[in-house]
Design an enzyme around this catalytic site. Structure first.
Site, mmCIF file in Angstrom:
data_model
loop_
_atom_site.group_PDB
_atom_site.id
_atom_site.type_symbol
_atom_site.label_atom_id
_atom_site.label_comp_id
_atom_site.label_asym_id
_atom_site.label_seq_id
_atom_site.Cartn_x
_atom_site.Cartn_y
_atom_site.Cartn_z
ATOM 1 N N ARG A 158 -4.244 -45.705 31.646
ATOM 2 C CA ARG A 158 -3.587 -46.980 31.348
ATOM 3 C C ARG A 158 -4.609 -47.977 30.831
ATOM 4 N NH1 ARG A 158 1.581 -46.964 32.493
ATOM 5 N NH2 ARG A 158 2.207 -45.697 34.279
ATOM 6 N N ASP A 159 -4.234 -48.723 29.787
ATOM 7 C CA ASP A 159 -5.117 -49.764 29.286
ATOM 8 C C ASP A 159 -5.264 -50.849 30.355
ATOM 9 O OD1 ASP A 159 -6.031 -50.681 26.146
ATOM 10 O OD2 ASP A 159 -6.038 -52.220 27.714
ATOM 11 N N ILE A 160 -6.506 -51.320 30.545
ATOM 12 C CA ILE A 160 -6.788 -52.293 31.607
ATOM 13 C C ILE A 160 -6.215 -53.671 31.269
ATOM 14 C CG2 ILE A 160 -9.015 -53.179 30.774
ATOM 15 C CD1 ILE A 160 -10.069 -52.689 33.662
ATOM 16 N N HIS A 186 -10.080 -43.304 20.437
ATOM 17 C CA HIS A 186 -8.914 -43.392 21.316
ATOM 18 C C HIS A 186 -7.703 -43.792 20.477
ATOM 19 C CE1 HIS A 186 -11.057 -47.227 21.310
ATOM 20 N NE2 HIS A 186 -9.887 -47.821 21.421
ATOM 21 N N HIS A 228 -4.056 -45.708 20.894
ATOM 22 C CA HIS A 228 -3.208 -46.549 21.730
ATOM 23 C C HIS A 228 -1.771 -46.046 21.631
ATOM 24 C CE1 HIS A 228 -6.116 -50.049 22.056
ATOM 25 N NE2 HIS A 228 -6.608 -49.447 20.995
HETATM 26 P P1 AMP Z 1 -9.963 -50.894 20.809
HETATM 27 O O1 AMP Z 1 -10.097 -52.391 20.746
HETATM 28 O O2 AMP Z 1 -8.983 -50.312 19.848
HETATM 29 O O3 AMP Z 1 -11.336 -50.233 20.731
HETATM 30 O O4 AMP Z 1 -9.348 -50.583 22.227
HETATM 31 C C1 AMP Z 1 -10.102 -50.630 23.410
HETATM 32 C C2 AMP Z 1 -9.117 -50.791 24.531
HETATM 33 O O5 AMP Z 1 -9.776 -50.432 25.733
HETATM 34 C C3 AMP Z 1 -8.613 -52.224 24.720
HETATM 35 O O6 AMP Z 1 -7.183 -52.235 24.596
HETATM 36 C C4 AMP Z 1 -9.065 -52.577 26.142
HETATM 37 O O7 AMP Z 1 -8.124 -53.347 26.842
HETATM 38 C C5 AMP Z 1 -9.259 -51.220 26.770
HETATM 39 N N1 AMP Z 1 -10.209 -51.143 27.862
HETATM 40 C C6 AMP Z 1 -11.431 -51.731 27.926
HETATM 41 N N2 AMP Z 1 -12.037 -51.418 29.087
HETATM 42 C C7 AMP Z 1 -11.171 -50.612 29.767
HETATM 43 C C8 AMP Z 1 -11.214 -49.968 31.048
HETATM 44 N N3 AMP Z 1 -12.266 -50.070 31.871
HETATM 45 N N4 AMP Z 1 -10.143 -49.229 31.418
HETATM 46 C C9 AMP Z 1 -9.058 -49.116 30.607
HETATM 47 N N5 AMP Z 1 -8.970 -49.700 29.394
HETATM 48 C C10 AMP Z 1 -10.003 -50.442 28.984
#
Ligand code: AMP
Ligand code: ZN
Length: 115
Positions: free
Chosen positions: A30-32, A101, A103
């Site tokens: 899950r996204d944080i 990754h 989304h």
């Molecule tokens: P991006 O900006 O496309 O590189 O996406 C990175 C995503 O990682 C963002 O939506 C953040 O909210 C998410 N994110 C950052 N740190 C964490 C974490 N520790 N656990 C889960 N998601 C994270």
């Protein structure tokens, strides 16, 4: 694995996450900081910096990643209404974590094109 890669550390369970799926190729968490009612991140176990680094050899991993995404969308109840799959590449693409990754976002309607 790059020692400073956040998602490598999450894959290795050195940093906690809400893990929804894992197999030999792919991990989903899950996204944080969710930007939609359902916001899941799918990533390869192996460090790949972004979609720009993919090769033909990554075909099996990508097939797995997208089929897991479809399974998770069904499990989240968003498959019928539709959802967004997106992978940001580089700074102007909006990438903030340099480990590939995708989304998976759903539970609301999205604009096109994205802002
Ligand atoms: P991006 O900006 O496309 O590189 O996406 C990175 C995503 O990682 C963002 O939506 C953040 O909210 C998410 N994110 C950052 N740190 C964490 C974490 N520790 N656990 C889960 N998601 C994270
Ligand atoms: Zn990594």
């Amino acid at each position: 694995m790059p020692a400073d890669c956040l998602f490598c550390r999450i894959v290795a369970s050195e940093i906690p996450s809400d893990r929804l799926h894992e197999d030999d190729l792919v991990v989903a968490i899950r996204d944080i900081a969710p930007r939609a009612p359902t916001h899941i991140l799918l990533m390869p176990r192996r460090h790949i910096a972004s979609a720009a680094e993919l090769t033909d050899d990554d075909g099996p991993m990508l097939g797995r990643l997208f089929s897991v995404a479809a399974d998770l969308a069904r499990a989240a109840g968003i498959a019928d209404s539709g959802y967004r799959l997106v992978s940001n590449v580089g700074r102007w693409g909006g990438q903030t974590v340099d480990h590939l990754h995708v989304h998976l976002m759903g539970g609301r309607a999205f604009d096109w094109p994205p802002g």
